[in-house]
Design a protein around this motif. Structure first.
Motif, short mmCIF file in Angstrom:
data_model
loop_
_atom_site.label_atom_id
_atom_site.label_comp_id
_atom_site.label_asym_id
_atom_site.label_seq_id
_atom_site.Cartn_x
_atom_site.Cartn_y
_atom_site.Cartn_z
N ILE A 60 41.32 46.49 33.32
CA ILE A 60 41.99 47.78 33.19
C ILE A 60 41.06 48.80 32.57
O ILE A 60 40.21 48.47 31.76
N GLY A 61 41.25 50.07 32.98
CA GLY A 61 40.38 51.12 32.48
C GLY A 61 41.10 52.38 32.05
O GLY A 61 40.47 53.37 31.76
N GLY A 62 42.41 52.38 32.02
CA GLY A 62 43.14 53.54 31.53
C GLY A 62 43.81 54.40 32.58
O GLY A 62 44.51 55.34 32.25
N SER A 63 43.64 54.07 33.85
CA SER A 63 44.32 54.83 34.90
C SER A 63 45.76 54.35 35.02
O SER A 63 46.11 53.27 34.55
N ASP A 64 46.59 55.16 35.66
CA ASP A 64 47.98 54.74 35.89
C ASP A 64 48.04 53.45 36.69
O ASP A 64 48.85 52.57 36.42
N ASP A 65 47.14 53.33 37.68
CA ASP A 65 47.08 52.12 38.50
C ASP A 65 46.75 50.89 37.65
O ASP A 65 47.32 49.82 37.85
N SER A 66 45.82 51.05 36.72
CA SER A 66 45.44 49.90 35.90
C SER A 66 46.57 49.50 34.96
O SER A 66 46.78 48.32 34.71
N PHE A 67 47.34 50.47 34.47
CA PHE A 67 48.48 50.12 33.63
C PHE A 67 49.57 49.42 34.43
O PHE A 67 50.24 48.53 33.93
N GLU A 92 31.66 45.89 27.90
CA GLU A 92 30.64 46.95 27.97
C GLU A 92 29.83 46.80 29.24
O GLU A 92 29.73 45.73 29.81
N GLY A 93 29.22 47.89 29.67
CA GLY A 93 28.35 47.86 30.85
C GLY A 93 29.08 48.33 32.09
O GLY A 93 30.18 48.85 32.04
N ASP A 94 28.43 48.15 33.23
CA ASP A 94 29.01 48.56 34.51
C ASP A 94 30.29 47.76 34.77
O ASP A 94 30.24 46.53 34.85
N PRO A 95 31.44 48.45 34.88
CA PRO A 95 32.72 47.74 34.97
C PRO A 95 32.83 46.74 36.11
O PRO A 95 33.24 45.60 35.90
N GLY A 96 32.47 47.14 37.32
CA GLY A 96 32.60 46.25 38.47
C GLY A 96 31.74 45.01 38.35
O GLY A 96 32.24 43.89 38.52
N ILE A 133 42.63 39.89 29.49
CA ILE A 133 42.64 41.30 29.87
C ILE A 133 41.32 41.90 29.44
O ILE A 133 40.98 41.89 28.26
N ALA A 134 40.58 42.41 30.41
CA ALA A 134 39.27 43.01 30.15
C ALA A 134 39.40 44.52 30.23
O ALA A 134 39.73 45.06 31.29
N VAL A 135 39.16 45.20 29.12
CA VAL A 135 39.23 46.66 29.07
C VAL A 135 37.83 47.20 29.35
O VAL A 135 36.90 46.95 28.59
N VAL A 136 37.70 47.92 30.45
CA VAL A 136 36.41 48.46 30.88
C VAL A 136 36.39 49.97 30.68
O VAL A 136 37.43 50.61 30.59
N ASP A 137 35.20 50.52 30.61
CA ASP A 137 35.05 51.98 30.53
C ASP A 137 35.29 52.57 31.90
O ASP A 137 34.73 52.10 32.89
N ARG A 149 30.40 43.71 35.69
CA ARG A 149 30.80 42.89 34.53
C ARG A 149 32.03 42.04 34.86
O ARG A 149 32.09 40.88 34.49
N LEU A 150 33.02 42.63 35.55
CA LEU A 150 34.21 41.87 35.91
C LEU A 150 33.86 40.71 36.84
O LEU A 150 34.35 39.59 36.66
N VAL A 151 33.02 40.98 37.82
CA VAL A 151 32.60 39.91 38.75
C VAL A 151 31.84 38.83 37.99
O VAL A 151 32.08 37.63 38.18
N ASP A 152 30.95 39.23 37.09
CA ASP A 152 30.16 38.28 36.31
C ASP A 152 31.06 37.42 35.41
O ASP A 152 30.90 36.20 35.36
N ILE A 153 32.00 38.05 34.73
CA ILE A 153 32.91 37.31 33.85
C ILE A 153 33.74 36.31 34.67
O ILE A 153 33.90 35.15 34.27
N ALA A 154 34.25 36.75 35.81
CA ALA A 154 35.06 35.87 36.64
C ALA A 154 34.27 34.64 37.08
O ALA A 154 34.79 33.53 37.08
N GLU A 155 33.02 34.85 37.45
CA GLU A 155 32.19 33.74 37.93
C GLU A 155 31.78 32.81 36.80
O GLU A 155 31.89 31.59 36.94
N THR A 156 31.30 33.35 35.70
CA THR A 156 30.77 32.52 34.63
C THR A 156 31.85 31.80 33.84
O THR A 156 31.61 30.73 33.29
N GLU A 157 33.06 32.37 33.80
CA GLU A 157 34.12 31.77 33.01
C GLU A 157 35.18 31.06 33.86
O GLU A 157 36.19 30.61 33.34
N GLY A 158 34.95 30.98 35.16
CA GLY A 158 35.81 30.19 36.03
C GLY A 158 37.20 30.75 36.27
O GLY A 158 38.16 29.98 36.41
N PHE A 159 37.32 32.06 36.38
CA PHE A 159 38.62 32.65 36.69
C PHE A 159 38.95 32.41 38.16
O PHE A 159 38.08 32.42 39.02
#
Length: 122
Positions: free
Chosen positions: A7-14, A69-73, A33-37, A75-85
């Motif tokens: 989520i990043g604060g848009s209505d869609d993300s909420f 922190e970092g590039d949102p897209g 829940i990953a809060v991205v910039d 980072r989300l892909v990296d977290i999903a892969e490395t942490e087995g989501f």
């Protein structure tokens, strides 16, 4: 199911946050829940974290809320892969007046690069 909600604060993300927390409460999902910039949002990341923590508390579930922190897209892909989501949930997708579905740059990057299932909440 191990679910990552970005989520990043848009209505869609909420909307994505609310739907994902609701599902996690019913299905006992392991939710992070990953809060991205998000440069397009007028809501500060600290306010987004507070909203996410309030949603988790209200649903009475155990979910981790973290700032990313970092590039949102990427980072989300990296977290999903490395942490087995098993799934990434994002807000996004608007229908133009001509009926064409448009998505934001973060959602587009995740959709094109994630090796796991991605759910867009409109």
């Amino acid at each position: 199911m191990k679910v990552l909600c970005g989520i990043g604060g848009s209505d869609d993300s909420f909307r994505a946050l609310d739907r994902t927390v609701e599902r996690a409460a019913v299905a006992s999902d392991d939710l992070t829940i990953a809060v991205v910039d998000n440069e397009d949002s007028s809501v500060s990341p600290d306010e987004v974290v507070e909203r996410a923590e309030a949603a988790v508390e209200e649903a009475a579930i155990d979910a981790e809320v973290r700032r990313v922190e970092g590039d949102p897209g990427s980072r989300l892909v990296d977290i999903a892969e490395t942490e087995g989501f098993e799934e990434i949930v994002l807000g996004g997708g608007h229908t133009s007046p001509m009926g064409k579905i448009t998505i934001g740059s973060i959602a587009e990057f995740v959709l094109l690069n994630a090796k796991t299932s991605v759910t867009l909440v409109r």
